[in-house]
Enzyme design. Structure first.
Site, PDB file in Angstrom:
ATOM      1  N   GLY A  31      29.319   5.810 -28.750  1.00  0.00           N
ATOM      2  CA  GLY A  31      28.736   5.973 -27.429  1.00  0.00           C
ATOM      3  C   GLY A  31      27.227   5.794 -27.495  1.00  0.00           C
ATOM      4  O   GLY A  31      26.681   5.403 -28.526  1.00  0.00           O
ATOM      5  N   HIS A  35      26.193  -1.940 -36.810  1.00  0.00           N
ATOM      6  CA  HIS A  35      26.413  -1.967 -38.262  1.00  0.00           C
ATOM      7  C   HIS A  35      26.792  -3.379 -38.684  1.00  0.00           C
ATOM      8  O   HIS A  35      27.119  -4.222 -37.844  1.00  0.00           O
ATOM      9  CB  HIS A  35      27.459  -0.928 -38.711  1.00  0.00           C
ATOM     10  CG  HIS A  35      28.790  -1.041 -38.061  1.00  0.00           C
ATOM     11  ND1 HIS A  35      29.529   0.040 -37.660  1.00  0.00           N
ATOM     12  CD2 HIS A  35      29.549  -2.117 -37.724  1.00  0.00           C
ATOM     13  CE1 HIS A  35      30.676  -0.345 -37.123  1.00  0.00           C
ATOM     14  NE2 HIS A  35      30.707  -1.652 -37.162  1.00  0.00           N
ATOM     15  N   GLY A  79      35.994 -13.006 -44.594  1.00  0.00           N
ATOM     16  CA  GLY A  79      36.576 -12.134 -43.571  1.00  0.00           C
ATOM     17  C   GLY A  79      35.512 -11.349 -42.833  1.00  0.00           C
ATOM     18  O   GLY A  79      34.476 -11.892 -42.443  1.00  0.00           O
ATOM     19  N   ASP A  97      27.971  -1.612 -27.792  1.00  0.00           N
ATOM     20  CA  ASP A  97      27.653  -1.998 -26.417  1.00  0.00           C
ATOM     21  C   ASP A  97      27.508  -0.802 -25.492  1.00  0.00           C
ATOM     22  O   ASP A  97      27.332  -0.980 -24.276  1.00  0.00           O
ATOM     23  CB  ASP A  97      28.686  -2.996 -25.879  1.00  0.00           C
ATOM     24  CG  ASP A  97      28.013  -4.033 -24.988  1.00  0.00           C
ATOM     25  OD1 ASP A  97      26.796  -3.894 -24.717  1.00  0.00           O
ATOM     26  OD2 ASP A  97      28.696  -4.977 -24.564  1.00  0.00           O
ATOM     27  N   HIS A 106      17.588  -6.500 -38.429  1.00  0.00           N
ATOM     28  CA  HIS A 106      17.994  -5.499 -39.428  1.00  0.00           C
ATOM     29  C   HIS A 106      19.446  -5.746 -39.865  1.00  0.00           C
ATOM     30  O   HIS A 106      19.752  -5.809 -41.061  1.00  0.00           O
ATOM     31  CB  HIS A 106      17.836  -4.101 -38.819  1.00  0.00           C
ATOM     32  CG  HIS A 106      18.342  -2.986 -39.686  1.00  0.00           C
ATOM     33  ND1 HIS A 106      17.502  -2.133 -40.372  1.00  0.00           N
ATOM     34  CD2 HIS A 106      19.609  -2.579 -39.978  1.00  0.00           C
ATOM     35  CE1 HIS A 106      18.230  -1.263 -41.044  1.00  0.00           C
ATOM     36  NE2 HIS A 106      19.517  -1.510 -40.818  1.00  0.00           N
ATOM     37  N   GLU A 107      20.338  -5.878 -38.880  1.00  0.00           N
ATOM     38  CA  GLU A 107      21.760  -6.032 -39.225  1.00  0.00           C
ATOM     39  C   GLU A 107      22.002  -7.307 -40.022  1.00  0.00           C
ATOM     40  O   GLU A 107      22.809  -7.328 -40.951  1.00  0.00           O
ATOM     41  CB  GLU A 107      22.624  -6.013 -37.956  1.00  0.00           C
ATOM     42  CG  GLU A 107      22.582  -4.706 -37.184  1.00  0.00           C
ATOM     43  CD  GLU A 107      22.865  -3.472 -38.037  1.00  0.00           C
ATOM     44  OE1 GLU A 107      23.663  -3.567 -38.988  1.00  0.00           O
ATOM     45  OE2 GLU A 107      22.257  -2.411 -37.770  1.00  0.00           O
ATOM     46  N   HIS A 147      21.568  -6.905 -43.565  1.00  0.00           N
ATOM     47  CA  HIS A 147      22.790  -6.440 -44.251  1.00  0.00           C
ATOM     48  C   HIS A 147      23.745  -7.620 -44.475  1.00  0.00           C
ATOM     49  O   HIS A 147      24.342  -7.748 -45.545  1.00  0.00           O
ATOM     50  CB  HIS A 147      23.527  -5.397 -43.409  1.00  0.00           C
ATOM     51  CG  HIS A 147      22.825  -4.075 -43.298  1.00  0.00           C
ATOM     52  ND1 HIS A 147      22.324  -3.410 -44.383  1.00  0.00           N
ATOM     53  CD2 HIS A 147      22.567  -3.288 -42.210  1.00  0.00           C
ATOM     54  CE1 HIS A 147      21.784  -2.257 -43.990  1.00  0.00           C
ATOM     55  NE2 HIS A 147      21.911  -2.170 -42.674  1.00  0.00           N
ATOM     56  N   HIS A 188      20.003  -0.444 -47.162  1.00  0.00           N
ATOM     57  CA  HIS A 188      18.858   0.239 -46.573  1.00  0.00           C
ATOM     58  C   HIS A 188      17.756   0.467 -47.585  1.00  0.00           C
ATOM     59  O   HIS A 188      18.010   0.724 -48.761  1.00  0.00           O
ATOM     60  CB  HIS A 188      19.287   1.585 -45.966  1.00  0.00           C
ATOM     61  CG  HIS A 188      19.984   1.403 -44.664  1.00  0.00           C
ATOM     62  ND1 HIS A 188      20.947   2.253 -44.198  1.00  0.00           N
ATOM     63  CD2 HIS A 188      19.852   0.445 -43.709  1.00  0.00           C
ATOM     64  CE1 HIS A 188      21.374   1.839 -43.027  1.00  0.00           C
ATOM     65  NE2 HIS A 188      20.734   0.734 -42.709  1.00  0.00           N
TER      66      HIS A 188
END
Lengths: 378, 82
Positions: free
Chosen positions: A77, A84, A91, A100, A119-120, A123, A129
């Protein structure tokens, strides 16, 4: 910085991405632009290139979702978890998911999509991090970061380059791309004996050495100069600049390319620029200048162009009469053409190719001949 | 012990801390039983690890500064891995 266990990384340098769906918070073109810009941030400092797919399985699948969305890492939420992403691999690996339930925005009124996406995607490329609060890869969203002035920290650059190395000329053409892979020169080698500079300027006690898309920052006390893309500090400043100088009384560096110049304070490009060099008093026939420096004690700025130089009065804000003059007349021993020049410790340092001349303005003579890169501890 | 019915009290704070540590600092879920004991060593160690990672003063306690940082929006990827 840190990388994931086993340091997973992409085995290829050309990657595909697909924006699977869109957030209702933003127009689709704003999402496209944010993702493209985020990928460019990483492209700038690595040999990686990206091309977009509109259907099928891409290396990096980008999705907006709420709550449980099929990967056993449900979103929560509004607030806390913003997004992430998964480390490189097949895959779901490499994919980036955005919650969202956040309010995604282009600016900082909500959650800035570009900053989170950058940032994502870090990854997605293999960075974990960082515990460096200055780093993009620090896990907490920094509401104070201005997306318009965003730049990677040295920690982020070191991290991603530990996986992929610095940018190089790419040869692995993408199988699915419709456009050729752009070839970009990699970062210059600061100890290349043939190294020349586009421009040199001071900035708040540092010295900046510009070359192509990059510049080195040299702190007097720091042991090692640091290399940055120009775009990481000043996104609107072009590469391959002609000249730069600092007017210390204005805390401003002026940067020149062609018939335009920009004013920057720190990492802020000032409003109202670029301006035409004619506003400084150059005739329209002048297409570019070669080098410039400001004598901050005497409040005079010198512009060098081929075998001549012009002098600008910073107090009166006008070009001085009687100019241009021959460089050789007032700077005996200095080459007729100058790549770059700056002032330090009362000496003027003129750069031409791989050579550098130290000029004593009081004695009016060249006092040392050095390699251009001797400031870079080579 | 009615900690779960104490929203905003120490019980719910510790639940939040524990869930945060589980998600981002690899605190094993079965250590949940231990958290009810004050000064639990494992939790304090994990809090210290988090405080070090986030650049906070290392106290081992969920002090106000630490809690404020824990409530900030963040990336969902864990900060430390097993």
């Amino acid at each position: 910085f840190s990388t994931f266990p086993g340091s997973p990384k992409w085995k290829k340098h050309h990657l595909t991405y697909r924006i699977v769906n869109y957030t209702p918070d933003l127009p689709e073109d704003a999402v496209d632009a944010a993702i493209e810009r985020a990928l460019k941030v990483w492209e700038e400092v690595t040999p990686l290139t990206f091309s977009r797919m509109h259907e099928g399985e891409a290396d990096i699948m980008i999705t907006f979702a709420v709550g449980e969305h099929g990967d056993f890492f449900p979103f929560d939420g509004p607030g806390e978890i913003l997004a992430h992403a998964f480390a490189p691999g097949p895959g779901i690996s490499g994919d980036a998911h955005f919650d969202d339930d956040e309010k995604w925005t282009k600016d900082t009124s909500g959650t800035n999509l570009f900053l989170v996406a950058t940032h994502e995607l870090g990854h997605s490329l293999g960075l974990r991090h960082s515990d460096n609060p200055e780093a993009l890869m620090y896990p907490l969203y920094n509401t104070l970061t201005d997306p318009n002035r965003f730049r990677l920290s040295q920690d982020d650059v070191a991290g991603i380059q530990s996986l992929y190395g610095p940018p190089t000329v790419s040869t692995d053409a993408p199988a699915v791309s419709t456009k050729p892979v752009p070839t970009r020169p990699g970062p210059p080698d600061m100890c290349d004996p043939a190294l020349s500079f586009d421009a040199v300027s001071t900035l708040r006690g540092e010295t900046l050495f510009f070359k192509g898309r990059y510049f080195w920052r040299k702190y007097l006390r720091a042991s090692k100069p640091e290399l940055y893309p120009i775009s990481s500090f000043w996104p609107s400043i072009p590469s391959g600049i002609d000249a730069a100088y600092e007017v210390k009384s204005k805390d401003t560096v002026f940067i020149f390319k062609g018939q335009q110049f920009w004013a920057v304070r720190g990492n802020e490009v000032q409003a109202g620029y670029p301006r035409s060099i004619q506003t400084l008093g150059f005739p329209p026939t002048i297409r570019k200048i070669d080098a410039a420096f400001s004598d901050n004690d005497r409040k005079k700025t010198y512009f060098f162009l081929e075998d001549k130089y012009w002098r600008f009065d910073e107090k009166r804000q006008t070009m001085e009469p009687g100019f241009p003059k021959k460089i050789a007349e007032d700077f005996p021993g200095v080459h007729p053409r100058v790549d770059a020049v700056f002032e330090a410790f009362g000496f003027f340092y003129f750069f031409r190719g791989s050579s550098q001349l130290e000029f004593d303005p009081n004695a009016k003579k060249v006092t040392h001949i050095l390699k251009s890169n001797n400031w870079l501890d080579c | 012990h009615p900690l779960d019915r104490d929203p905003g009290g120490q019980g719910s704070i510790m639940d939040f801390v524990q869930q945060y540590l589980e998600k981002y600092y690899n605190l094993k879920k079965d250590s949940r039983l231990l958290v009810r004991t004050e000064n639990n060593g494992l939790i304090a160690e994990k809090i210290q690890e988090m405080q070090r990672f986030l650049g906070l003063k290392v106290t081992g306690n969920p002090d106000p500064e630490t809690l404020e940082m824990m409530h900030k929006p963040r990336c969902g990827v864990p900060d430390v891995w097993d």
